[in-house]
Design a protein around this motif. Structure first.
Motif, short mmCIF file in Angstrom:
data_model
loop_
_atom_site.label_atom_id
_atom_site.label_comp_id
_atom_site.label_asym_id
_atom_site.label_seq_id
_atom_site.Cartn_x
_atom_site.Cartn_y
_atom_site.Cartn_z
N VAL A 43 67.53 43.02 12.99
CA VAL A 43 68.31 43.42 14.01
C VAL A 43 69.17 42.38 14.95
O VAL A 43 68.52 41.81 15.79
CB VAL A 43 67.65 44.28 14.94
N PHE A 68 70.73 48.07 8.91
CA PHE A 68 70.65 46.73 9.10
C PHE A 68 70.48 45.93 7.96
O PHE A 68 69.72 46.09 6.93
CB PHE A 68 69.53 46.53 10.27
N ILE A 76 60.15 43.77 10.86
CA ILE A 76 61.10 43.89 11.54
C ILE A 76 61.34 42.83 12.57
O ILE A 76 60.36 42.41 13.44
CB ILE A 76 60.86 45.27 12.33
N PHE A 127 64.21 40.55 15.20
CA PHE A 127 65.22 40.66 15.99
C PHE A 127 65.98 39.26 16.13
O PHE A 127 65.17 38.10 16.20
CB PHE A 127 65.30 41.05 17.35
N LYS A 164 64.41 52.53 7.64
CA LYS A 164 64.19 51.26 8.21
C LYS A 164 65.20 51.13 9.46
O LYS A 164 64.94 50.52 10.56
CB LYS A 164 64.37 50.07 7.15
N THR A 165 66.32 51.62 9.13
CA THR A 165 67.60 51.50 10.24
C THR A 165 67.19 52.50 11.42
O THR A 165 67.50 52.19 12.61
CB THR A 165 68.78 51.74 9.73
N THR A 172 64.13 53.26 12.32
CA THR A 172 62.97 52.37 13.16
C THR A 172 63.57 51.54 13.98
O THR A 172 62.91 51.46 15.13
CB THR A 172 61.88 52.06 11.96
N ALA A 173 64.49 50.72 13.20
CA ALA A 173 65.12 49.73 14.06
C ALA A 173 65.71 50.13 15.24
O ALA A 173 65.84 49.78 16.45
CB ALA A 173 66.06 48.98 13.29
N TRP A 195 63.05 50.70 18.14
CA TRP A 195 63.03 49.36 18.89
C TRP A 195 63.94 49.11 19.62
O TRP A 195 63.88 48.74 20.66
CB TRP A 195 62.70 48.36 17.50
N LEU A 196 65.50 49.18 19.14
CA LEU A 196 66.30 48.61 19.81
C LEU A 196 66.54 49.37 21.31
O LEU A 196 66.86 48.80 22.29
CB LEU A 196 67.73 48.87 19.07
#
Lengths: 201, 201
Positions: B51, B80, B129, B131, B171-172, B174-175, B178-179
């Motif tokens: 990310v 991502f 994952i 960042f 996955k995006t 899920t990101a 998180w973001l």
């Protein structure tokens, strides 16, 4: 937007494997630059996940979750209920069936949130995301060879487990994104009444 | 917590398919009730998703994303950056390599967020994952046969696309969870400086 510089086109297709569960193909494809390569992937019928919202006796909102051993990752996973579509099955019919079979709950109201693709590099699988509310508990009807625990948690507990790494299942993490934004009011759902039990027979 | 009533135990294992990409097995397992069944699954080396947080000229935060045609789902997907681990490869080394190869960016600082399992019913795959921030742009080095567009968006745009169904890659999504929680301050990341280019050779 013009995506023609990204698109791959099928030239031929070959079945690689027809197992009890896995159905694999290898396609030869034309790449955007005119070269060719092969793509291997699993054919999957698609699935439905349910985010069941439960009002407890104190009026607090809880979600219904499952613990299930997932052999490929050799772990007991925390997940929202989900299951594969039967051939030709309507999405909501599948959602109601899986919720009742796995957890025993039936729901008064349903809302479609969206769809996710778990593994875009090697499977056709999609998972439809449905919310359910107005839950009534009846008996479970697990498939043979299916073993899972049903439990409830608050949305705050679920989000903490996502942060701490106790929830790592991608569909459940995606459901947590939906749940967080629905509960904050940022994302709206359109609820519909469940078809009556009589009509669904 | 005692999970013994859920656990499945391997009795035997058989290779079903060794393709160019797909590597499939069928294991016979003992179920919790003593009966046996088979489990078919894909062996995967694991992957890393990045990310990338970009401060634009106006000081506004943007994320670096990709558009890539994903043959199994026959769609151009917004994702991502991510890529498979090479054998024995360190997670951060893989993250730095994939970010640079696919987008051209290198990062001053990195933070591990967590891990997700995209497809717990039929693959061993995990996706770490990470960042990245403090980005500098250099040349891309795409793999042969890899075609993708790199672009940037604000976190608000990304979340809107998740809600509207323009982003459906698990996955995006899920990101995005998180973001959203990192930017709100609800979830904290622990940042580390990138190993210097000299040390990484």
């Amino acid at each position: 937007m013009d995506h023609s510089h990204l698109i791959e086109t099928r030239l031929s297709s070959q079945e690689l494997l027809k197992g009890h569960f896995l159905h694999a193909f290898r396609d030869t494809v034309r790449l955007p630059d005119g070269a060719s390569t092969v793509r291997e992937y699993i054919i999957h019928p698609g699935a439905v996940m349910i985010v069941p919202l439960l009002q407890d006796a104190q009026g607090e909102l809880r979600v219904v979750l499952e613990r299930q051993y997932r052999y490929p990752v050799q772990q007991v996973m925390i997940e929202f209920p989900a299951g594969k579509l039967d051939a030709g099955e309507d999405l909501l019919v599948c959602a109601r069936r899986e919720l009742q079979e796995e957890t025993g709950y039936t729901a008064d109201q349903w809302a479609r949130a969206g769809v996710l693709h778990p593994v875009i590099s090697y499977s056709t699988e999609f998972i439809e995301i449905w919310f359910a509310r107005g839950l009534s508990l009846g008996p479970r009807q697990l498939d043979q060879g299916e073993f899972l625990d049903v439990f409830t948690a608050t949305p705050a507990e679920l989000l903490q487990w996502c942060r701490e790494g106790l929830v790592t299942d991608a569909k459940t993490l995606t459901a947590a994104l939906w749940l967080q934004n629905v509960l904050s009011g940022a994302w709206e759902l359109t609820w519909q009444n469940s078809p009556s039990a009589d009509n669904s027979r």
